[in-house]
Design a protein around this motif. Structure first.
Motif, mmCIF file in Angstrom:
data_model
loop_
_atom_site.group_PDB
_atom_site.id
_atom_site.type_symbol
_atom_site.label_atom_id
_atom_site.label_comp_id
_atom_site.label_asym_id
_atom_site.label_seq_id
_atom_site.Cartn_x
_atom_site.Cartn_y
_atom_site.Cartn_z
ATOM 1 N N LYS A 1 53.951 57.152 28.095
ATOM 2 C CA LYS A 1 54.837 56.891 26.952
ATOM 3 C C LYS A 1 55.679 55.639 27.158
ATOM 4 C CE LYS A 1 55.681 61.676 25.620
ATOM 5 N NZ LYS A 1 56.745 62.682 25.462
ATOM 6 N N VAL A 2 56.236 55.470 28.341
ATOM 7 C CA VAL A 2 57.190 54.393 28.578
ATOM 8 C C VAL A 2 56.522 53.017 28.672
ATOM 9 C CG1 VAL A 2 57.300 54.446 31.099
ATOM 10 C CG2 VAL A 2 59.345 53.900 29.799
ATOM 11 N N ILE A 3 55.247 52.939 29.001
ATOM 12 C CA ILE A 3 54.617 51.629 29.212
ATOM 13 C C ILE A 3 53.789 51.143 28.023
ATOM 14 C CG2 ILE A 3 54.653 51.822 31.705
ATOM 15 C CD1 ILE A 3 51.355 52.193 30.256
ATOM 16 N N VAL A 4 53.514 52.008 27.055
ATOM 17 C CA VAL A 4 52.722 51.604 25.891
ATOM 18 C C VAL A 4 53.448 50.482 25.155
ATOM 19 C CG1 VAL A 4 51.951 52.371 23.602
ATOM 20 C CG2 VAL A 4 51.526 53.787 25.610
ATOM 21 N N GLY A 5 52.704 49.431 24.807
ATOM 22 C CA GLY A 5 53.297 48.319 24.075
ATOM 23 C C GLY A 5 52.549 47.025 24.331
ATOM 24 N N ASP A 6 53.138 45.938 23.880
ATOM 25 C CA ASP A 6 52.555 44.608 24.039
ATOM 26 C C ASP A 6 53.344 43.817 25.075
ATOM 27 O OD1 ASP A 6 50.675 45.108 22.020
ATOM 28 O OD2 ASP A 6 52.067 44.459 20.459
ATOM 29 N N TYR A 7 52.617 43.077 25.896
ATOM 30 C CA TYR A 7 53.197 42.255 26.952
ATOM 31 C C TYR A 7 52.640 40.849 26.803
ATOM 32 C CZ TYR A 7 54.291 46.787 29.060
ATOM 33 O OH TYR A 7 54.765 48.046 29.291
ATOM 34 N N ALA A 8 53.381 39.859 27.270
ATOM 35 C CA ALA A 8 52.898 38.479 27.167
ATOM 36 C C ALA A 8 53.336 37.677 28.386
ATOM 37 C CB ALA A 8 53.425 37.828 25.896
ATOM 38 N N ALA B 1 65.879 52.805 37.797
ATOM 39 C CA ALA B 1 65.365 54.055 37.241
ATOM 40 C C ALA B 1 64.467 53.743 36.061
ATOM 41 C CB ALA B 1 66.535 54.934 36.793
ATOM 42 N N LEU B 2 63.477 54.592 35.865
ATOM 43 C CA LEU B 2 62.599 54.437 34.721
ATOM 44 C C LEU B 2 63.338 54.850 33.472
ATOM 45 C CD1 LEU B 2 59.353 55.970 36.208
ATOM 46 C CD2 LEU B 2 59.879 53.570 35.824
ATOM 47 N N LEU B 3 63.088 54.140 32.406
ATOM 48 C CA LEU B 3 63.753 54.443 31.152
ATOM 49 C C LEU B 3 62.972 55.492 30.395
ATOM 50 C CD1 LEU B 3 64.509 50.789 30.069
ATOM 51 C CD2 LEU B 3 66.065 52.404 31.135
ATOM 52 N N ALA B 4 63.671 56.403 29.782
ATOM 53 C CA ALA B 4 63.020 57.419 28.957
ATOM 54 C C ALA B 4 63.018 56.940 27.517
ATOM 55 C CB ALA B 4 63.774 58.739 29.065
ATOM 56 N N LEU B 5 61.953 57.239 26.825
ATOM 57 C CA LEU B 5 61.871 56.869 25.416
ATOM 58 C C LEU B 5 62.625 57.885 24.580
ATOM 59 C CD1 LEU B 5 58.143 55.878 24.964
ATOM 60 C CD2 LEU B 5 60.105 54.399 25.111
ATOM 61 N N SER B 6 63.336 57.405 23.630
ATOM 62 C CA SER B 6 63.997 58.311 22.705
ATOM 63 C C SER B 6 63.989 57.681 21.328
ATOM 64 C CB SER B 6 65.427 58.614 23.150
ATOM 65 O OG SER B 6 66.187 57.428 23.142
ATOM 66 N N GLY B 7 63.901 58.506 20.338
ATOM 67 C CA GLY B 7 63.924 58.022 18.971
ATOM 68 C C GLY B 7 62.659 57.303 18.558
ATOM 69 N N CYS B 8 61.565 57.507 19.245
ATOM 70 C CA CYS B 8 60.321 56.836 18.906
ATOM 71 C C CYS B 8 59.494 57.709 17.976
ATOM 72 C CB CYS B 8 59.505 56.547 20.170
ATOM 73 S SG CYS B 8 60.340 55.397 21.262
ATOM 74 N N ASN B 9 58.441 57.124 17.454
ATOM 75 C CA ASN B 9 57.535 57.896 16.612
ATOM 76 C C ASN B 9 57.011 59.089 17.394
ATOM 77 O OD1 ASN B 9 57.808 56.046 14.573
ATOM 78 N ND2 ASN B 9 56.024 54.855 15.222
ATOM 79 N N ASN B 10 56.666 60.153 16.704
ATOM 80 C CA ASN B 10 56.186 61.337 17.406
ATOM 81 C C ASN B 10 54.680 61.331 17.595
ATOM 82 O OD1 ASN B 10 55.377 61.772 14.844
ATOM 83 N ND2 ASN B 10 56.297 63.803 14.603
ATOM 84 N N THR B 11 54.030 60.249 17.234
ATOM 85 C CA THR B 11 52.597 60.146 17.477
ATOM 86 C C THR B 11 52.285 58.776 18.044
ATOM 87 O OG1 THR B 11 52.156 59.328 15.263
ATOM 88 C CG2 THR B 11 51.998 61.716 15.599
ATOM 89 N N ILE B 12 51.206 58.712 18.808
ATOM 90 C CA ILE B 12 50.740 57.461 19.376
ATOM 91 C C ILE B 12 49.254 57.368 19.086
ATOM 92 C CG2 ILE B 12 50.321 56.224 21.526
ATOM 93 C CD1 ILE B 12 52.892 57.428 22.582
#
Length: 172
Positions: free
Chosen positions: A53-60, A21-32
């Motif tokens: 929302k769920v995929i924003v971030g850094d990957y390596a 299942a896809l994870l839902a974001l919770s407790g994150c900043n309210n702006t991107i």
């Protein structure tokens, strides 16, 4: 939302997938932060689709864990660029060696389901690149297996798997 991927079934059949299942974001900043016309603007997180929302971030790439030992690695920075679009920047390490890969582009949400995760696509030269996000992993591939070599030197390619980092990239 379930979306049919029948025209890309050969592409997805080649990928090793597990269902989760896809994870839902919770407790994150309210702006991107989003980059629009080279100006940084703050976009309320509520206006972004859950997929973005769920995929924003850094990957390596795998070599990132051994970067202090001199291993090569590639970083992928994913930022929101609207409700169903992402801004992707891919950079190879440049702290010790001459960078071997460089890509800047935008990708549009193609669809999502439990089996494939979240799929974005981008027109790359005369081909289509796919960005598949599933279980904190990004897989980059293309219909043309050589289309993503164009952005790398020395026989490198953007094709491959990238792990989402818990914190931001350490570029040193």
């Amino acid at each position: 939302m379930i979306t049919s991927f029948s025209c890309y079934s050969r592409f997805f059949a080649a990928l090793s997938l597990t269902s989760a299942a896809l994870l839902a974001l919770s407790g994150c900043n309210n702006t991107i932060k989003a980059n629009v016309d080279n100006h940084s603007v703050t976009q309320p997180a509520a206006t972004l689709s859950p997929a973005v929302k769920v995929i924003v971030g850094d990957y390596a790439s795998e070599g990132y864990a051994k970067r202090t030992q001199g291993d090569d690695w590639v970083a992928v920075m994913v930022k929101a660029d609207g409700d169903k679009q992402i801004d992707i920047k891919i950079r190879a390490r440049s702290d010790v060696k001459k960078p071997t890969c460089h890509f800047d582009g935008k990708a549009t949400l193609m669809g999502q389901d439990d089996a494939h995760g979240i799929i974005f696509q981008s027109k790359v030269n005369d081909s289509t690149a796919f960005f598949q996000f599933k279980d904190d992993k990004l897989t980059i591939d293309s219909q043309d297996k050589y289309a993503l070599n164009y952005f790398c030197s020395g026989g490198g390619t953007l094709v491959g798997d990238y792990q989402k980092l818990a914190s931001g990239l350490e570029l040193s």
